[in-house]
Design a protein around this motif. Structure first.
Motif, PDB file in Angstrom:
ATOM      1  N   GLU A  26       0.795  -1.197  -0.176  1.00  0.00           N
ATOM      2  CA  GLU A  26      -0.018   0.096  -0.026  1.00  0.00           C
ATOM      3  C   GLU A  26       0.895   1.233   0.251  1.00  0.00           C
ATOM      4  O   GLU A  26       2.019   1.200   0.336  1.00  0.00           O
ATOM      5  N   PHE A  27       0.268   2.255  -0.426  1.00  0.00           N
ATOM      6  CA  PHE A  27       0.932   3.550  -0.608  1.00  0.00           C
ATOM      7  C   PHE A  27       0.891   4.739   0.347  1.00  0.00           C
ATOM      8  O   PHE A  27      -0.510   4.605   1.009  1.00  0.00           O
ATOM      9  N   PRO A  28       1.690   5.255   1.050  1.00  0.00           N
ATOM     10  CA  PRO A  28       1.506   6.478   2.031  1.00  0.00           C
ATOM     11  C   PRO A  28       0.605   7.579   1.298  1.00  0.00           C
ATOM     12  O   PRO A  28       0.821   7.705   0.102  1.00  0.00           O
ATOM     13  N   PRO A  29       0.068   8.405   2.083  1.00  0.00           N
ATOM     14  CA  PRO A  29      -0.587   9.524   1.656  1.00  0.00           C
ATOM     15  C   PRO A  29       0.220  10.660   1.063  1.00  0.00           C
ATOM     16  O   PRO A  29       1.524  10.693   1.862  1.00  0.00           O
ATOM     17  N   GLU A  30       0.018  11.005  -0.209  1.00  0.00           N
ATOM     18  CA  GLU A  30       0.773  12.226  -0.414  1.00  0.00           C
ATOM     19  C   GLU A  30       0.303  13.558  -0.393  1.00  0.00           C
ATOM     20  O   GLU A  30       1.213  14.329  -0.198  1.00  0.00           O
ATOM     21  N   PHE A  31      -0.790  13.721  -0.189  1.00  0.00           N
ATOM     22  CA  PHE A  31      -1.465  14.939   0.193  1.00  0.00           C
ATOM     23  C   PHE A  31      -2.395  14.702   1.486  1.00  0.00           C
ATOM     24  O   PHE A  31      -2.844  13.722   1.723  1.00  0.00           O
ATOM     25  N   ALA A  32      -2.417  15.973   1.966  1.00  0.00           N
ATOM     26  CA  ALA A  32      -3.147  16.202   3.573  1.00  0.00           C
ATOM     27  C   ALA A  32      -4.659  16.094   3.085  1.00  0.00           C
ATOM     28  O   ALA A  32      -5.064  16.652   1.832  1.00  0.00           O
ATOM     29  N   PRO A  33      -5.640  15.532   3.844  1.00  0.00           N
ATOM     30  CA  PRO A  33      -7.020  15.358   3.534  1.00  0.00           C
ATOM     31  C   PRO A  33      -7.354  17.018   3.701  1.00  0.00           C
ATOM     32  O   PRO A  33      -7.043  17.822   4.479  1.00  0.00           O
ATOM     33  N   GLN A  34      -8.273  17.287   2.733  1.00  0.00           N
ATOM     34  CA  GLN A  34      -9.146  18.638   2.676  1.00  0.00           C
ATOM     35  C   GLN A  34     -10.429  18.462   3.288  1.00  0.00           C
ATOM     36  O   GLN A  34     -11.264  17.419   2.953  1.00  0.00           O
ATOM     37  N   ILE A  35     -11.041  19.613   3.816  1.00  0.00           N
ATOM     38  CA  ILE A  35     -12.384  19.569   4.048  1.00  0.00           C
ATOM     39  C   ILE A  35     -13.081  20.407   2.865  1.00  0.00           C
ATOM     40  O   ILE A  35     -12.962  21.586   2.602  1.00  0.00           O
ATOM     41  N   ASP A  36     -14.212  19.629   2.565  1.00  0.00           N
ATOM     42  CA  ASP A  36     -15.099  20.406   1.461  1.00  0.00           C
ATOM     43  C   ASP A  36     -15.887  21.456   2.267  1.00  0.00           C
ATOM     44  O   ASP A  36     -16.639  21.317   3.220  1.00  0.00           O
ATOM     45  N   PRO A  37     -15.695  22.962   1.616  1.00  0.00           N
ATOM     46  CA  PRO A  37     -16.285  24.029   2.505  1.00  0.00           C
ATOM     47  C   PRO A  37     -17.804  23.808   2.410  1.00  0.00           C
ATOM     48  O   PRO A  37     -18.541  24.357   3.154  1.00  0.00           O
ATOM     49  N   LEU A  38     -18.435  23.291   1.429  1.00  0.00           N
ATOM     50  CA  LEU A  38     -19.887  23.418   1.334  1.00  0.00           C
ATOM     51  C   LEU A  38     -20.668  22.190   2.238  1.00  0.00           C
ATOM     52  O   LEU A  38     -21.459  22.551   2.895  1.00  0.00           O
ATOM     53  N   MET A  39     -20.261  21.103   1.887  1.00  0.00           N
ATOM     54  CA  MET A  39     -20.651  19.877   2.769  1.00  0.00           C
ATOM     55  C   MET A  39     -20.010  19.650   3.977  1.00  0.00           C
ATOM     56  O   MET A  39     -20.546  18.873   5.202  1.00  0.00           O
ATOM     57  N   GLY A  40     -18.652  19.970   4.215  1.00  0.00           N
ATOM     58  CA  GLY A  40     -17.995  19.435   5.510  1.00  0.00           C
ATOM     59  C   GLY A  40     -17.224  18.326   5.485  1.00  0.00           C
ATOM     60  O   GLY A  40     -16.932  17.850   6.442  1.00  0.00           O
ATOM     61  N   TRP A  41     -17.540  17.389   4.140  1.00  0.00           N
ATOM     62  CA  TRP A  41     -16.904  16.129   4.415  1.00  0.00           C
ATOM     63  C   TRP A  41     -15.478  16.258   4.123  1.00  0.00           C
ATOM     64  O   TRP A  41     -14.823  17.236   3.468  1.00  0.00           O
ATOM     65  N   THR A  42     -14.695  15.044   4.601  1.00  0.00           N
ATOM     66  CA  THR A  42     -13.172  15.217   4.136  1.00  0.00           C
ATOM     67  C   THR A  42     -12.755  14.506   3.042  1.00  0.00           C
ATOM     68  O   THR A  42     -13.419  13.245   2.727  1.00  0.00           O
ATOM     69  N   GLY A  43     -12.148  14.810   2.205  1.00  0.00           N
ATOM     70  CA  GLY A  43     -11.595  14.387   0.852  1.00  0.00           C
ATOM     71  C   GLY A  43     -10.245  14.639   0.677  1.00  0.00           C
ATOM     72  O   GLY A  43      -9.618  15.124   1.325  1.00  0.00           O
ATOM     73  N   THR A  44      -9.824  14.080  -0.456  1.00  0.00           N
ATOM     74  CA  THR A  44      -8.506  14.148  -0.765  1.00  0.00           C
ATOM     75  C   THR A  44      -8.380  13.894  -2.237  1.00  0.00           C
ATOM     76  O   THR A  44      -9.008  13.402  -2.936  1.00  0.00           O
ATOM     77  N   ARG A  45      -7.096  14.463  -2.863  1.00  0.00           N
ATOM     78  CA  ARG A  45      -6.805  14.304  -4.548  1.00  0.00           C
ATOM     79  C   ARG A  45      -6.115  13.102  -4.552  1.00  0.00           C
ATOM     80  O   ARG A  45      -5.622  12.766  -5.737  1.00  0.00           O
ATOM     81  N   ASP A  46      -5.465  12.560  -3.310  1.00  0.00           N
ATOM     82  CA  ASP A  46      -4.797  11.411  -3.455  1.00  0.00           C
ATOM     83  C   ASP A  46      -5.456  10.207  -3.604  1.00  0.00           C
ATOM     84  O   ASP A  46      -6.208   9.480  -3.065  1.00  0.00           O
ATOM     85  N   THR A  47      -5.472   9.668  -5.054  1.00  0.00           N
ATOM     86  CA  THR A  47      -6.198   8.316  -5.366  1.00  0.00           C
ATOM     87  C   THR A  47      -5.102   7.173  -5.094  1.00  0.00           C
ATOM     88  O   THR A  47      -5.581   6.077  -5.048  1.00  0.00           O
TER      89      THR A  47
END
Length: 101
Positions: A26-47
């Motif tokens: 498995e791969f380590p995370p490359e980008f920090a998680p981001q919080i969506d300003p509209l819904m407040g969900w946590t997401g990332t660009r790291d696929t």
């Protein structure tokens, strides 16, 4: 970043060895998680963080990583020891604590 090759330990709630004999890459995370300003969900660009590859042996996992040019860190599994107990051991005369209902 280096991928991680390891053999997962068994779950604490189960006594079986299912899914603990295979090796995982498995791969380590490359980008920090981001919080969506509209819904407040946590997401990332790291696929790549979502990718988990299972292999039957350690050699297969290492060969795959080397073939595809993936730098990796190998984590050796810790040896486990199981103490085999039977139900009759609860009633032994050499038992340290007294058995009660």
């Amino acid at each position: 970043m280096n991928a991680r090759i390891y053999r997962p330990s068994r779950t604490a709630t189960q006594s079986g060895q299912a899914r603990s004999k295979n090796w995982v890459l498995e791969f380590p995370p490359e980008f920090a998680p981001q919080i969506d300003p509209l819904m407040g969900w946590t997401g990332t660009r790291d696929t790549r963080r979502q990718v988990r590859l299972w292999f039957g042996t350690q050699a297969e996992a290492m060969a795959y990583a080397e073939k595809n040019g993936i730098p990796f860190l190998l984590e050796e599994p810790k040896p486990t020891s199981r103490k085999i107990l039977s139900y009759s051991d609860n009633f032994k005369s050499t038992r340290l604590g007294q058995w009660t209902h």
